[in-house]
Design a protein around this motif. Structure first.
Motif, short mmCIF file in Angstrom:
data_model
loop_
_atom_site.label_atom_id
_atom_site.label_comp_id
_atom_site.label_asym_id
_atom_site.label_seq_id
_atom_site.Cartn_x
_atom_site.Cartn_y
_atom_site.Cartn_z
N GLU A 238 13.12 3.53 9.38
CA GLU A 238 12.89 2.59 8.28
C GLU A 238 11.51 1.94 8.40
O GLU A 238 10.80 1.73 7.41
N PHE A 239 11.11 1.62 9.64
CA PHE A 239 9.80 1.03 9.87
C PHE A 239 8.69 1.99 9.47
O PHE A 239 7.68 1.59 8.86
N ILE A 240 8.87 3.27 9.77
CA ILE A 240 7.88 4.29 9.39
C ILE A 240 7.80 4.40 7.86
O ILE A 240 6.72 4.56 7.29
N TYR A 241 8.95 4.29 7.19
CA TYR A 241 8.95 4.31 5.73
C TYR A 241 8.11 3.17 5.17
O TYR A 241 7.37 3.33 4.19
N ASP A 242 8.20 2.00 5.81
CA ASP A 242 7.39 0.86 5.37
C ASP A 242 5.90 1.15 5.55
O ASP A 242 5.08 0.85 4.67
N LEU A 243 5.54 1.71 6.70
CA LEU A 243 4.14 2.07 6.93
C LEU A 243 3.65 3.08 5.90
O LEU A 243 2.54 2.96 5.38
N TYR A 244 4.49 4.05 5.61
CA TYR A 244 4.14 5.11 4.64
C TYR A 244 3.77 4.50 3.28
O TYR A 244 2.85 4.96 2.61
N HIS A 245 4.47 3.44 2.91
CA HIS A 245 4.26 2.87 1.58
C HIS A 245 3.24 1.73 1.56
O HIS A 245 3.03 1.12 0.52
N LEU A 246 2.62 1.47 2.68
CA LEU A 246 1.58 0.44 2.71
C LEU A 246 0.30 0.90 2.03
O LEU A 246 -0.38 0.13 1.36
N ASN A 247 -0.04 2.18 2.23
CA ASN A 247 -1.33 2.68 1.77
C ASN A 247 -1.23 4.19 1.54
O ASN A 247 -0.62 4.90 2.34
N TYR A 248 -1.82 4.66 0.46
CA TYR A 248 -1.72 6.09 0.13
C TYR A 248 -2.31 6.98 1.21
O TYR A 248 -1.72 7.99 1.60
N TYR A 249 -3.48 6.59 1.74
CA TYR A 249 -4.13 7.44 2.75
C TYR A 249 -3.38 7.39 4.08
O TYR A 249 -3.34 8.39 4.80
N LEU A 250 -2.77 6.27 4.36
CA LEU A 250 -1.90 6.20 5.53
C LEU A 250 -0.69 7.11 5.35
O LEU A 250 -0.24 7.76 6.30
N SER A 251 -0.19 7.20 4.13
CA SER A 251 0.96 8.08 3.86
C SER A 251 0.58 9.54 4.10
O SER A 251 1.41 10.31 4.60
N LEU A 252 -0.65 9.92 3.76
CA LEU A 252 -1.10 11.29 4.01
C LEU A 252 -1.15 11.57 5.51
O LEU A 252 -0.74 12.65 5.98
N PHE A 253 -1.64 10.60 6.28
CA PHE A 253 -1.71 10.75 7.73
C PHE A 253 -0.31 10.89 8.33
O PHE A 253 -0.06 11.76 9.18
N ILE A 254 0.61 10.04 7.88
CA ILE A 254 1.98 10.09 8.39
C ILE A 254 2.63 11.43 8.05
O ILE A 254 3.35 12.01 8.86
N THR A 255 2.34 11.94 6.85
CA THR A 255 2.90 13.23 6.44
C THR A 255 2.41 14.35 7.36
O THR A 255 3.18 15.21 7.78
N VAL A 256 1.12 14.33 7.68
CA VAL A 256 0.56 15.36 8.56
C VAL A 256 1.19 15.27 9.95
O VAL A 256 1.60 16.28 10.54
N VAL A 257 1.29 14.05 10.49
CA VAL A 257 1.88 13.86 11.81
C VAL A 257 3.35 14.33 11.81
O VAL A 257 3.81 14.98 12.75
N ARG B 103 4.71 16.62 10.00
CA ARG B 103 4.78 18.08 9.98
C ARG B 103 4.47 18.65 11.37
O ARG B 103 5.15 19.58 11.82
N LEU B 104 3.51 18.08 12.04
CA LEU B 104 3.12 18.58 13.36
C LEU B 104 4.18 18.33 14.42
O LEU B 104 4.29 19.06 15.40
N THR B 105 4.95 17.26 14.22
CA THR B 105 5.96 16.88 15.23
C THR B 105 7.38 17.14 14.76
O THR B 105 8.33 16.64 15.35
N SER B 106 7.53 17.91 13.69
CA SER B 106 8.85 18.07 13.06
C SER B 106 9.90 18.66 14.00
O SER B 106 11.09 18.38 13.85
N SER B 107 9.46 19.44 14.98
CA SER B 107 10.43 20.09 15.87
C SER B 107 11.25 19.08 16.67
O SER B 107 12.38 19.39 17.08
N PHE B 108 10.71 17.89 16.88
CA PHE B 108 11.47 16.89 17.64
C PHE B 108 11.62 15.54 16.93
O PHE B 108 12.28 14.64 17.45
#
Length: 274
Positions: A145-164, A166-171
């Protein structure tokens, strides 16, 4: 059992046509198909009118405005209730789906489930074989839930979180969907498709739709829980999801803004801090 289908179209009539054909392939006579057009471009509306003329059990409801997802579905649900009062089972959702030839038969086999559960969530499988249900079996963790809040703080931050992500999706991915072969009560079903039964229409007139787009899964689960119900995931009812036919046409920043607005509404009910 009489089963209706309510699907939403927005500037992607080719998906709608294929969805309709897959429903008709079920060879089930007591079926009505309602397509709600969310104020698409003129060329789409003309093609939809042709579909209505070609198939007697298909009706198009043209909305003068783009109502969004659940509000669009509500328009179709109301039309079905007003014109076909004996249809107490409705398959509702996106148009970017394909139904197998035994889809309606699989619903009929689960008739007893609908005596207890207002909403059944089916096994939704993407074209590359990923099972999107059961979407959320239990409530979402505070950390996520905290990550969801970060995601919605800023559009460019949301892009960074999306990339991370995807890279860490296995765990870092939730493992709920790995239980796709287990029928069970769940917290939220994936929003692309739901099946409403007589228990839903006995207790509700429409879907709760406080947002234009996004977070529909939560609002439906809360609507049910407020009256003591849960969603039931049923893996024997399945369909293919072609994925985000309407939202993928939106610019990324526009889609993020819709999500941000929906997230703010969501936070009125789910708090990260007690």
């Amino acid at each position: 059992m009489k089963i209706g289908f309510v699907l939403v179209n927005f500037n992607n009539v080719a998906y709608t046509k294929n969805a309709i054909l897959s429903i008709l392939d079920n060879k089930f006579t007591d079926t009505k198909i309602i397509i709600v057009d969310n104020s698409s471009q003129e060329s789409d509306q003309k093609e939809l009118s042709k579909l209505q003329s070609a198939y007697e059990n298909v009706h198009i409801v043209f909305s003068g405005d783009n109502l969004g997802y659940f509000k669009g579905l509500n328009l179709g649900i109301k039309y079905m209730q007003d014109t076909h009062t004996d249809y107490q089972y409705m398959v509702i959702g996106n148009n970017d789906v394909l139904f197998p030839s035994n889809f309606i038969e699989s619903i009929i086999r689960c008739e007893d489930r609908f005596k207890k559960y207002p909403v059944i969530s089916p096994d939704i499988i993407t074209i590359d074989g990923f099972h999107q249900n059961p979407h959320v079996i239990e409530k979402i963790s505070k950390k996520r839930e905290f990550i969801y809040d970060l995601y919605h703080l800023n559009y460019y931050l949301s892009l960074f979180i999306t990339v991370v992500a995807r890279l860490t999706s296995s765990f870092t991915d939730r493992s709920d969907e790995k239980q796709f072969d287990t029928a069970q009560e769940i917290y939220q079903g994936y929003g692309a498709m739901y099946i409403l039964g007589p228990c839903f229409f006995k207790n509700f007139q429409s879907l709760w739709s406080p947002t234009f787009l996004m977070y529909e899964e939560f609002f439906l689960s809360k609507q049910l829980m407020d009256k003591g119900f849960k969603i039931y995931y049923e893996p024997t009812i399945s369909l293919t999801h072609l994925m985000h036919a309407s939202t993928d046409n939106l610019p990324g920043k526009v889609k993020w803004r819709f999500s941000k607005l929906a997230h703010a509404e969501y936070r009125k009910y789910i708090k990260v801090k007690n």
